[in-house]
Design an enzyme around this catalytic site. Structure first.
Site, mmCIF file in Angstrom:
data_model
loop_
_atom_site.group_PDB
_atom_site.id
_atom_site.type_symbol
_atom_site.label_atom_id
_atom_site.label_comp_id
_atom_site.label_asym_id
_atom_site.label_seq_id
_atom_site.Cartn_x
_atom_site.Cartn_y
_atom_site.Cartn_z
ATOM 1 N N ARG A 67 10.513 -12.593 9.024
ATOM 2 C CA ARG A 67 9.651 -12.873 10.190
ATOM 3 C C ARG A 67 9.154 -11.552 10.758
ATOM 4 O O ARG A 67 9.945 -10.729 11.196
ATOM 5 C CB ARG A 67 10.434 -13.639 11.251
ATOM 6 C CG ARG A 67 9.636 -13.931 12.534
ATOM 7 C CD ARG A 67 10.499 -14.741 13.500
ATOM 8 N NE ARG A 67 9.781 -15.124 14.706
ATOM 9 C CZ ARG A 67 9.776 -14.407 15.822
ATOM 10 N NH1 ARG A 67 10.422 -13.256 15.892
ATOM 11 N NH2 ARG A 67 9.120 -14.839 16.882
ATOM 12 N N SER A 78 10.280 -25.810 13.378
ATOM 13 C CA SER A 78 10.946 -25.612 14.677
ATOM 14 C C SER A 78 10.787 -26.873 15.512
ATOM 15 O O SER A 78 9.700 -27.470 15.537
ATOM 16 C CB SER A 78 10.272 -24.486 15.458
ATOM 17 O OG SER A 78 10.101 -23.378 14.641
ATOM 18 N N LYS A 81 12.013 -14.442 21.651
ATOM 19 C CA LYS A 81 10.946 -15.462 21.716
ATOM 20 C C LYS A 81 10.642 -15.660 23.208
ATOM 21 O O LYS A 81 11.042 -16.661 23.817
ATOM 22 C CB LYS A 81 11.484 -16.739 21.053
ATOM 23 C CG LYS A 81 10.489 -17.835 20.870
ATOM 24 C CD LYS A 81 9.810 -17.759 19.518
ATOM 25 C CE LYS A 81 8.672 -18.773 19.515
ATOM 26 N NZ LYS A 81 7.545 -18.359 18.762
HETATM 27 C C1 LIG Z 1 14.998 -21.164 11.863
HETATM 28 C C2 LIG Z 1 13.848 -20.956 12.756
HETATM 29 N N1 LIG Z 1 13.706 -21.760 13.813
HETATM 30 C C3 LIG Z 1 12.666 -21.572 14.639
HETATM 31 C C4 LIG Z 1 11.721 -20.591 14.409
HETATM 32 C C5 LIG Z 1 10.517 -20.404 15.286
HETATM 33 O O1 LIG Z 1 9.302 -20.765 14.655
HETATM 34 P P1 LIG Z 1 7.947 -20.822 15.501
HETATM 35 O O2 LIG Z 1 8.128 -21.796 16.583
HETATM 36 O O3 LIG Z 1 6.821 -21.018 14.593
HETATM 37 O O4 LIG Z 1 7.840 -19.388 16.130
HETATM 38 P P2 LIG Z 1 7.690 -17.999 15.368
HETATM 39 O O5 LIG Z 1 8.959 -17.669 14.708
HETATM 40 O O6 LIG Z 1 6.599 -18.142 14.356
HETATM 41 O O7 LIG Z 1 7.340 -17.012 16.423
HETATM 42 C C6 LIG Z 1 11.912 -19.773 13.304
HETATM 43 N N2 LIG Z 1 11.049 -18.802 12.991
HETATM 44 N N3 LIG Z 1 12.963 -19.978 12.483
HETATM 45 C C1 LIG Z 2 12.306 -17.003 16.302
HETATM 46 C C2 LIG Z 2 12.935 -17.932 17.253
HETATM 47 N N1 LIG Z 2 12.574 -19.242 17.326
HETATM 48 C C3 LIG Z 2 13.245 -19.899 18.263
HETATM 49 C C4 LIG Z 2 13.031 -21.321 18.576
HETATM 50 O O1 LIG Z 2 13.791 -21.869 19.364
HETATM 51 O O2 LIG Z 2 12.123 -21.885 18.020
HETATM 52 S S1 LIG Z 2 14.344 -18.919 19.061
HETATM 53 C C5 LIG Z 2 13.916 -17.601 18.148
HETATM 54 C C6 LIG Z 2 14.494 -16.229 18.291
HETATM 55 C C7 LIG Z 2 15.988 -16.164 18.125
HETATM 56 O O3 LIG Z 2 16.304 -14.852 18.244
HETATM 57 P P1 LIG Z 2 17.698 -14.335 18.757
HETATM 58 O O4 LIG Z 2 18.732 -14.773 17.792
HETATM 59 O O5 LIG Z 2 17.527 -12.838 18.760
HETATM 60 O O6 LIG Z 2 17.900 -14.850 20.122
#
Ligand SMILES: Cc1ncc(COP(=O)(O)OP(=O)(O)O)c(N)n1
Ligand SMILES: Cc1nc(C(=O)O)sc1CCOP(=O)(O)O
Ligand SMILES: [Mg+2]
Length: 371
Positions: free
Chosen positions: A199, A268, A297
């Site tokens: 990512r 997601s 996020k």
């Molecule tokens: C395992 C996992 N879960 C949630 C996310 C978040 O995806 P998304 O809502 O498209 O947001 P971005 O990651 O694209 O900013 C994820 N990447 N992985």
């Molecule tokens: C990339 C992403 N997606 C989310 C969701 O809920 O869809 S939370 C998230 C970031 C998670 O990062 P950390 O482990 O550093 O808190």
């Protein structure tokens, strides 16, 4: 059929006073011998490769259907291995028996063993198809058909492998941009990580492709699944195992058309409705979160542990709790019902990612032993 020992000299031979005329091979017969040797060697190669794949389907996957398909193909190959082709064999005179590539002496994972052997079978069948045309046109046709059947088998088996590993994976590392990206990921893989997502929301495409390629290679070496965030095109370009999409990304149906049924699609979700819709759309796994607010996020409100408990009771596909999860709160998330979690900072900012991976996995495996 030509069974004589090769002798191209034009001399008479005297044996015990009896003069025996040794007929030389004609050029046509010599070529026929060579074709027979090629067919003999490649029939063996295809059959051996199929047996190697079959053993994994049978003993590794306990999958009778895939094992049976290997056996059927193996028997069809064997049917073409006639005594006249076997008789052409000349193992001591074959320079190819000594030739091995260093890569053949070592394999990093079951996946590499399977891929190498599929390659071997497909190559052998292509050779059989081409040289078979000089022997028996029906054989050439049959080998062409078998080659396509092997492609289908490969795609089903690799898809099956992916799904199995996805179900077995408890910890999911989602990367963030870092100077030490590859080192961090490799350290986590050494700790037992089996699922990685690349990512990077800001990199330009050339860097994205370069990093995705390197990460995919690392995952391949460690036998882990490799998923690309957001970008189906990048996932396809680097032959990733799948893609992760958000609610605002490309629709799942379009991604499925592009990726086919054997690659993984994750989505997601932040509420029950999104979860049910994701399951109905046929995604392979979902993200459940953000469980806690997270700087990774920004602006996405936390769902809390309630949604985790809902997922534990209602989600029929693998799901990963995500958002603000670390070594301090993982047990709260597990207590709420999570069996799988996804993390960014916990591993990407860890001083010792191998140890943290081992710790997180030990907690996730504590409730339910490793599948
Ligand atoms: C395992 C996992 N879960 C949630 C996310 C978040 O995806 P998304 O809502 O498209 O947001 P971005 O990651 O694209 O900013 C994820 N990447 N992985
Ligand atoms: C990339 C992403 N997606 C989310 C969701 O809920 O869809 S939370 C998230 C970031 C998670 O990062 P950390 O482990 O550093 O808190
Ligand atoms: Mg996204």
């Amino acid at each position: 059929m030509v069974t004589r020992t090769y002798d191209n000299s034009h001399s008479d031979e005297s044996t015990n006073g009896v003069v025996v005329m040794v007929e030389p091979y004609s050029q046509k017969e010599q070529i026929q011998q060579v074709v027979y040797r090629i067919l003999d060697a490649n029939l063996d190669r295809a059959r051996e490769g199929l047996r190697i794949i079959e053993e994994w389907c049978r003993f590794g996957l306990n999958n009778a259907q895939l094992a049976l398909e290997c056996k059927r193909l193996r028997q069809e190959v064997a049917k073409w291995h006639t005594p006249e082709l076997r008789a052409a064999r000349d193992t001591p005179g074959d320079p190819g028996t000594e030739l091995t590539h260093p890569q053949e002496e070592q394999r990093a994972s079951i996946k590499s063993v399977l891929q190498a052997n599929f390659c071997r079978i497909e190559e052998a069948l292509r050779v059989l198809e081409e040289y078979g045309k000089l022997y028996h046109p029906t054989m050439a046709k049959a080998c062409k058909q078998m080659r396509y059947q092997v492609y289908t088998l490969e795609s089903s088996l690799m898809g099956h492998q992916r799904h199995q590993l996805l179900w077995r994976s408890r910890l999911y590392l989602v990367t963030s941009p870092s100077e030490t990206l590859l080192n961090n990921v490799e350290a986590a893989l050494k700790g037992g990580l089996t699922l990685l997502q690349y990512r990077d929301k800001t990199a330009d495409d050339s860097l994205r492709l370069e990093q995705a390629r390197k990460l995919r290679q690392l995952c391949h070496i460690y036998g882990a699944l490799f998923i690309v965030n957001d970008r189906v095109d990048v996932a396809l370009a680097v032959d990733a195992d799948g893609v992760h999409l958000g609610q605002q990304d490309m629709p799942v149906t379009v991604a499925r058309q592009l990726l086919g049924s054997q690659r993984l699609i994750g989505l997601s979700t932040t509420n029950k409705e999104e979860m049910q819709a994701a399951i109905a759309e046929g995604v392979d796994y979902i993200g459940v979160g953000p469980v806690y607010e997270t700087p990774t996020k920004v602006g996405k409100a936390a769902t809390g542990l309630e949604y985790v408990s809902y997922a534990a009771k209602n989600c029929s596909i693998p799901w990963f709790a995500i958002g603000g999860i670390d070594a301090n709160n993982i047990n709260d998330v597990i207590d709420a019902g999570a069996e799988r979690v996804a993390v960014v900072r916990s591993l990407m900012q860890a001083e010792q990612p191998t140890l943290v991976t081992q710790y997180l996995l030990s907690q996730l495996n504590r409730i339910k032993p490793e599948p």
